[in-house]
Design a protein around this motif. Sequence first.
Motif, PDB file in Angstrom:
ATOM      1  N   UNK A 156      64.163  38.572  43.293  1.00 25.18           N
ATOM      2  CA  UNK A 156      63.467  38.328  42.040  1.00 25.18           C
ATOM      3  C   UNK A 156      62.738  36.994  42.163  1.00 25.18           C
ATOM      4  N   UNK A 157      61.712  36.798  41.333  1.00 25.34           N
ATOM      5  CA  UNK A 157      60.972  35.541  41.368  1.00 25.34           C
ATOM      6  C   UNK A 157      60.312  35.322  40.010  1.00 25.34           C
ATOM      7  N   UNK A 158      60.046  34.060  39.699  1.00 23.37           N
ATOM      8  CA  UNK A 158      59.442  33.681  38.424  1.00 23.37           C
ATOM      9  C   UNK A 158      58.338  32.666  38.685  1.00 23.37           C
ATOM     10  N   UNK A 159      57.170  32.873  38.041  1.00 25.03           N
ATOM     11  CA  UNK A 159      56.064  31.908  38.113  1.00 25.03           C
ATOM     12  C   UNK A 159      55.507  31.706  36.707  1.00 25.03           C
ATOM     13  N   UNK A 160      54.689  30.689  36.563  1.00 29.69           N
ATOM     14  CA  UNK A 160      54.018  30.460  35.291  1.00 29.69           C
ATOM     15  C   UNK A 160      52.929  31.504  35.090  1.00 29.69           C
ATOM     16  N   UNK A 161      52.843  32.071  33.880  1.00 31.06           N
ATOM     17  CA  UNK A 161      51.817  33.071  33.591  1.00 31.06           C
ATOM     18  C   UNK A 161      50.429  32.440  33.656  1.00 31.06           C
ATOM     19  N   UNK A 162      49.512  33.146  34.309  1.00 33.19           N
ATOM     20  CA  UNK A 162      48.121  32.676  34.364  1.00 33.19           C
ATOM     21  C   UNK A 162      47.317  33.403  33.292  1.00 33.19           C
ATOM     22  N   UNK A 163      46.652  32.636  32.422  1.00 34.17           N
ATOM     23  CA  UNK A 163      45.852  33.244  31.353  1.00 34.17           C
ATOM     24  C   UNK A 163      46.697  33.700  30.181  1.00 34.17           C
ATOM     25  N   UNK A 164      46.025  34.309  29.213  1.00 32.33           N
ATOM     26  CA  UNK A 164      46.706  34.842  28.033  1.00 32.33           C
ATOM     27  C   UNK A 164      47.367  36.166  28.379  1.00 32.33           C
ATOM     28  N   UNK A 165      48.591  36.328  27.953  1.00 35.09           N
ATOM     29  CA  UNK A 165      49.375  37.527  28.236  1.00 35.09           C
ATOM     30  C   UNK A 165      48.596  38.790  27.893  1.00 35.09           C
ATOM     31  N   UNK A 166      48.620  39.766  28.826  1.00 36.37           N
ATOM     32  CA  UNK A 166      47.978  41.053  28.580  1.00 36.37           C
ATOM     33  C   UNK A 166      46.512  41.096  28.946  1.00 36.37           C
ATOM     34  N   UNK A 167      46.008  40.051  29.632  1.00 36.56           N
ATOM     35  CA  UNK A 167      44.604  40.026  30.024  1.00 36.56           C
ATOM     36  C   UNK A 167      44.501  39.961  31.553  1.00 36.56           C
ATOM     37  N   UNK A 168      43.296  40.206  32.068  1.00 38.83           N
ATOM     38  CA  UNK A 168      43.109  40.262  33.517  1.00 38.83           C
ATOM     39  C   UNK A 168      43.369  38.923  34.207  1.00 38.83           C
ATOM     40  N   UNK A 169      43.382  37.840  33.451  1.00 42.72           N
ATOM     41  CA  UNK A 169      43.694  36.544  34.038  1.00 42.72           C
ATOM     42  C   UNK A 169      45.134  36.496  34.554  1.00 42.72           C
ATOM     43  N   UNK A 170      45.985  37.426  34.093  1.00 45.09           N
ATOM     44  CA  UNK A 170      47.388  37.471  34.538  1.00 45.09           C
ATOM     45  C   UNK A 170      47.534  37.826  36.016  1.00 45.09           C
ATOM     46  N   UNK A 171      46.505  38.433  36.604  1.00 46.53           N
ATOM     47  CA  UNK A 171      46.649  39.023  37.937  1.00 46.53           C
ATOM     48  C   UNK A 171      47.003  37.989  38.998  1.00 46.53           C
ATOM     49  N   UNK A 172      46.428  36.795  38.929  1.00 38.35           N
ATOM     50  CA  UNK A 172      46.749  35.771  39.929  1.00 38.35           C
ATOM     51  C   UNK A 172      48.233  35.438  39.925  1.00 38.35           C
ATOM     52  N   UNK A 173      48.797  35.298  38.748  1.00 33.30           N
ATOM     53  CA  UNK A 173      50.220  35.002  38.644  1.00 33.30           C
ATOM     54  C   UNK A 173      51.084  36.156  39.125  1.00 33.30           C
ATOM     55  N   UNK A 174      50.675  37.392  38.800  1.00 35.59           N
ATOM     56  CA  UNK A 174      51.436  38.568  39.234  1.00 35.59           C
ATOM     57  C   UNK A 174      51.451  38.653  40.753  1.00 35.59           C
ATOM     58  N   UNK A 175      50.285  38.467  41.373  1.00 35.16           N
ATOM     59  CA  UNK A 175      50.204  38.535  42.839  1.00 35.16           C
ATOM     60  C   UNK A 175      51.118  37.506  43.484  1.00 35.16           C
ATOM     61  N   UNK A 176      51.087  36.271  42.949  1.00 33.42           N
ATOM     62  CA  UNK A 176      51.918  35.209  43.510  1.00 33.42           C
ATOM     63  C   UNK A 176      53.400  35.559  43.379  1.00 33.42           C
ATOM     64  N   UNK A 177      53.815  36.028  42.197  1.00 37.03           N
ATOM     65  CA  UNK A 177      55.227  36.372  41.978  1.00 37.03           C
ATOM     66  C   UNK A 177      55.664  37.505  42.902  1.00 37.03           C
ATOM     67  N   UNK A 178      54.802  38.516  43.076  1.00 40.06           N
ATOM     68  CA  UNK A 178      55.144  39.632  43.963  1.00 40.06           C
ATOM     69  C   UNK A 178      55.279  39.168  45.418  1.00 40.06           C
ATOM     70  N   UNK A 179      54.352  38.328  45.872  1.00 41.74           N
ATOM     71  CA  UNK A 179      54.411  37.847  47.255  1.00 41.74           C
ATOM     72  C   UNK A 179      55.700  37.059  47.505  1.00 41.74           C
ATOM     73  N   UNK A 180      56.041  36.162  46.552  1.00 45.80           N
ATOM     74  CA  UNK A 180      57.235  35.329  46.733  1.00 45.80           C
ATOM     75  C   UNK A 180      58.502  36.174  46.684  1.00 45.80           C
TER      76      UNK A 180
END
Length: 611
Positions: free
Chosen positions: A32-56
């Motif tokens: 499991x991993x946790x990062x700071x959310x990028x952008x406003x929740x539910x918007x495409x700006x979230x993708x950078x944070x999701x990618x980072x969390x998945x990689x880690x």
Amino acid sequence: MNTTLAGVDVGNSSTEVAIARVYGERCEFVSQHLVKTTGIKGTEENINGIRLALREAAKKAEMDLQDIDLIRLNDAVPVIGDLAMDLISETVITESSMIGHNPDTPGGIGLGIGVTILIDQLDEIKGQKEDFIVVIPKTFDYEWVAHRLNKAAEKGLSITGAVVQKDDGVLIYNRLNNKIPIVDEVSLIEKVPLSKLAAVEVALPGYVIRTLSNPYGLSTVFELDPDQTKQVSLVAKALVGNRSAVVIRTPEGEVVERKIAAGNVILKGPTSQQLSVSINDGAEAIMNTYEKLGDLQDVQGETGTNVGGMFNRLRHDLASLTGQSANEIAISDFLAVNAVIPTSISGAIAGELSMESGVALASMVKTDKIPVQKVADRLESDLSIPVEVGGVEAEMAIRGALTTPGTRKPIIILDMGGGSTDAAMMNESGKITTTHLAGAGDMVTMLINSELALEDIELAEKIKKYPLGKVVSLFHMQLEDGTTLFSEDPFPSYTFGRVVIREDRELTPLAGSTPMERIKDIRRSAKRRVFVTNVLRSLKGVVPTGNLNHISFVVMLGGSALDFEIPQMLTEELGKYGIVAGFANIRGKEGPRNAVATGLVLSSVQKEVVK
């Protein structure tokens, strides 16, 4: 067939990932991993944070990202918090000035009234019987200043007070033959108008000024009529609680007031039903009106008012982020709490603030799956891994919560994150009832930032998350609970005599002279106004009878359940209804974190969990 699944929970503050391998009838969580959310929740700006969390998370599991067979996203709903004041009043005081910045070392005590004059102009005074307030720039040494003031007094000049640029107030005062009140540390002394009537007041240590913080005191000092007294009341209000102050007024000064109405909140229900309530009525009246409406469809603010501008800004910001029209965005829930909001006073020399009562609003936007589906589609395109949108957050959280040792159905969970408070109840047959409410940790941070006039959201977040102390000496500190902490190693010199935030491995000193007790009270009050209010609201929303006495067990989840005092506050409050409440331990090891991400995996496979 063995598969690898990833659950991704995008929250307002953090994005959490759980990766599990499914072996036939078994589901084994591997990382499991946790990062700071990028952008406003539910918007495409979230993708950078999701990618980072998945990689880690994949790195922790010693696998490649492409080894994941399916990614499941939570159905993320944007939540926005903002402030709506019950009074916006900008008072511009032309040709008038005020200082009330509470220096650490004012000199003397009492009230002095006179005409402002530069200290090097005292020699030019010949036979005048006026009283004088002497203005002393930093170019003059304190010994010379004291000598000059003593000479002027010997010559018969009446010196009733002084305004000093450097922190020399006590040094000058100790060398005077005729003692006067002195306010020092006035950095913008060049803005002090000369040849104008002024008043200087200094109180004893531990006391506060009385005359200049009282509008009728100002009226007495400056011989104001009733209309003028009303106009300067904001000046007096800004000086309340100060140990020292200076007020300077010119006869030709005029006061121009501009007010923007706070406005009405218009609540829209089913069919054409709607109710209106004024921000000026306060948070309790607003929330009572909300309860009367029942099923909320949307919220509007009165056009041309502050609250109307707030809601319009919210809609347009989200419209640009989601690609929807502003007219398509509706507000599904909001929380109103009373707040204290600092208001700048134009015409002040030292940046004085007037603390006005107001209402803080956290709003949740009603939207379909289009914005979060866009996130899923783009993520799938970027990673070449199938991505699907899972169920409602609260339903996923309850599935994750059931992995806590000692829990079983029926169960109620409280998922307290940064932007929203979710509650879900699962009965013995597995039926789930949920509610999703605006207002959580971010709103608490916003209130602390506002009510302490910090203008620093990161510092407010630290105040929310950590306890306080006051460094009394280099080797001991008074803690906020009244106990004393002794240290073998000296505390950093920059913390001496200061209130500090006690972070895990460091101390962050707070600027200003706000007492530790007041900071603590504001922090706890903000948490109580948001979390206690919202938890009771959410529980009533999921209990069929609405009677909280029928609830037995409540499990707390989310980042706010990690807070050092929120769980205790809620345990105490819910104990009044005979409810056993505590924070979760997801999969027996994650504490209250990762419930939604875990639930997203479990809801897809419905297998036995290997903890």
